[in-house]
Design a protein around this motif. Sequence first.
Motif, PDB file in Angstrom:
ATOM      1  N   ILE A  45      34.081  46.862  36.265  1.00  0.00           N
ATOM      2  CA  ILE A  45      34.818  47.152  35.033  1.00  0.00           C
ATOM      3  C   ILE A  45      35.574  45.902  34.582  1.00  0.00           C
ATOM      4  O   ILE A  45      36.327  45.323  35.360  1.00  0.00           O
ATOM      5  CB  ILE A  45      35.830  48.295  35.250  1.00  0.00           C
ATOM      6  N   ARG A  47      38.136  44.563  31.387  1.00  0.00           N
ATOM      7  CA  ARG A  47      38.968  45.028  30.280  1.00  0.00           C
ATOM      8  C   ARG A  47      39.342  43.864  29.390  1.00  0.00           C
ATOM      9  O   ARG A  47      39.536  42.739  29.862  1.00  0.00           O
ATOM     10  CB  ARG A  47      40.252  45.665  30.821  1.00  0.00           C
ATOM     11  N   ARG A  54      44.382  46.427  24.567  1.00  0.00           N
ATOM     12  CA  ARG A  54      45.088  47.170  25.616  1.00  0.00           C
ATOM     13  C   ARG A  54      45.637  48.498  25.093  1.00  0.00           C
ATOM     14  O   ARG A  54      45.578  49.510  25.770  1.00  0.00           O
ATOM     15  CB  ARG A  54      46.215  46.316  26.183  1.00  0.00           C
ATOM     16  N   ALA A  57      42.706  50.875  24.638  1.00  0.00           N
ATOM     17  CA  ALA A  57      42.241  51.320  25.955  1.00  0.00           C
ATOM     18  C   ALA A  57      43.174  52.382  26.523  1.00  0.00           C
ATOM     19  O   ALA A  57      42.726  53.363  27.127  1.00  0.00           O
ATOM     20  CB  ALA A  57      42.119  50.133  26.902  1.00  0.00           C
ATOM     21  N   LEU A  62      40.837  54.449  29.118  1.00  0.00           N
ATOM     22  CA  LEU A  62      39.736  53.704  29.714  1.00  0.00           C
ATOM     23  C   LEU A  62      40.132  53.206  31.101  1.00  0.00           C
ATOM     24  O   LEU A  62      41.314  52.967  31.372  1.00  0.00           O
ATOM     25  CB  LEU A  62      39.347  52.529  28.811  1.00  0.00           C
ATOM     26  N   ARG A  64      40.766  50.867  34.467  1.00  0.00           N
ATOM     27  CA  ARG A  64      41.309  49.530  34.723  1.00  0.00           C
ATOM     28  C   ARG A  64      40.214  48.595  35.221  1.00  0.00           C
ATOM     29  O   ARG A  64      39.220  49.032  35.786  1.00  0.00           O
ATOM     30  CB  ARG A  64      42.412  49.615  35.770  1.00  0.00           C
ATOM     31  N   ALA A  65      40.436  47.305  35.048  1.00  0.00           N
ATOM     32  CA  ALA A  65      39.494  46.297  35.541  1.00  0.00           C
ATOM     33  C   ALA A  65      39.354  46.412  37.057  1.00  0.00           C
ATOM     34  O   ALA A  65      40.334  46.644  37.767  1.00  0.00           O
ATOM     35  CB  ALA A  65      39.961  44.904  35.151  1.00  0.00           C
ATOM     36  N   LEU A 172      37.238  45.826  24.405  1.00  0.00           N
ATOM     37  CA  LEU A 172      38.161  46.787  25.018  1.00  0.00           C
ATOM     38  C   LEU A 172      37.817  46.955  26.487  1.00  0.00           C
ATOM     39  O   LEU A 172      38.662  46.845  27.360  1.00  0.00           O
ATOM     40  CB  LEU A 172      38.066  48.161  24.351  1.00  0.00           C
ATOM     41  N   VAL A 173      36.535  47.283  26.720  1.00  0.00           N
ATOM     42  CA  VAL A 173      36.085  47.550  28.083  1.00  0.00           C
ATOM     43  C   VAL A 173      34.575  47.350  28.156  1.00  0.00           C
ATOM     44  O   VAL A 173      33.863  47.507  27.163  1.00  0.00           O
ATOM     45  CB  VAL A 173      36.468  48.986  28.533  1.00  0.00           C
ATOM     46  N   TYR A 175      31.892  48.497  31.273  1.00  0.00           N
ATOM     47  CA  TYR A 175      31.686  48.925  32.646  1.00  0.00           C
ATOM     48  C   TYR A 175      30.234  49.286  32.859  1.00  0.00           C
ATOM     49  O   TYR A 175      29.577  49.841  31.999  1.00  0.00           O
ATOM     50  CB  TYR A 175      32.651  50.031  33.090  1.00  0.00           C
TER      51      TYR A 175
END
Length: 182
Positions: A45, A47, A54, A57, A62, A64-65, A172-173, A175
């Motif tokens: 993941i 972010r 942020r 998210a 969403l 977390r990294a 944003l993300v 994954y």
Amino acid sequence: MDAVSAGALFRRILGEGFDALPAQLRALHGIVPGQRVTWRGEAAIARGRNPLARLCALATRLPRANECAPTTIEFAADADGETWRRDFAGAPMVSRYRQCDGLLCERLGLVEFAFALRIDAGEIRWTTAGVRLFGALPLPAAWFAGVRCRERERNGRYEFLVEATLPLAGPLVRYEGWLERA
């Protein structure tokens, strides 16, 4: 409710194309009302770092990294759709899915997405067709052209890739990972 409308959500949306999908995609998306299944795997993941990214998210909850997040997803189907309870290394993310006008609608935090699903070379591709804030306020779909998903089977295992990028906010993300039935 007739047998077709009571069947698996993705089968209802994808129609006959569902039967041509690889076995792992059919298994993951073949749950029917009253069924609950769990799949486990891992995800990488990333972010976005922009403050607006942020905030977005946070509003959509969403994950977390994490470079190698143990991932569990519980899929529960009922007559109206499916609930996906994800756990990314202890960080929960819950979505509610339903069919709406031939599209797959996902309620994620404060936002509801409408996705067009298509099958391409044995993969399921999700593209954003509409977005609503608080389930009522429509937002321009063009803002969300960078929100997409790809699902496939590779080496006998289900794989996913989800990316979300917005104008002004940037990434944003992102994954991606794999799952196997628990």
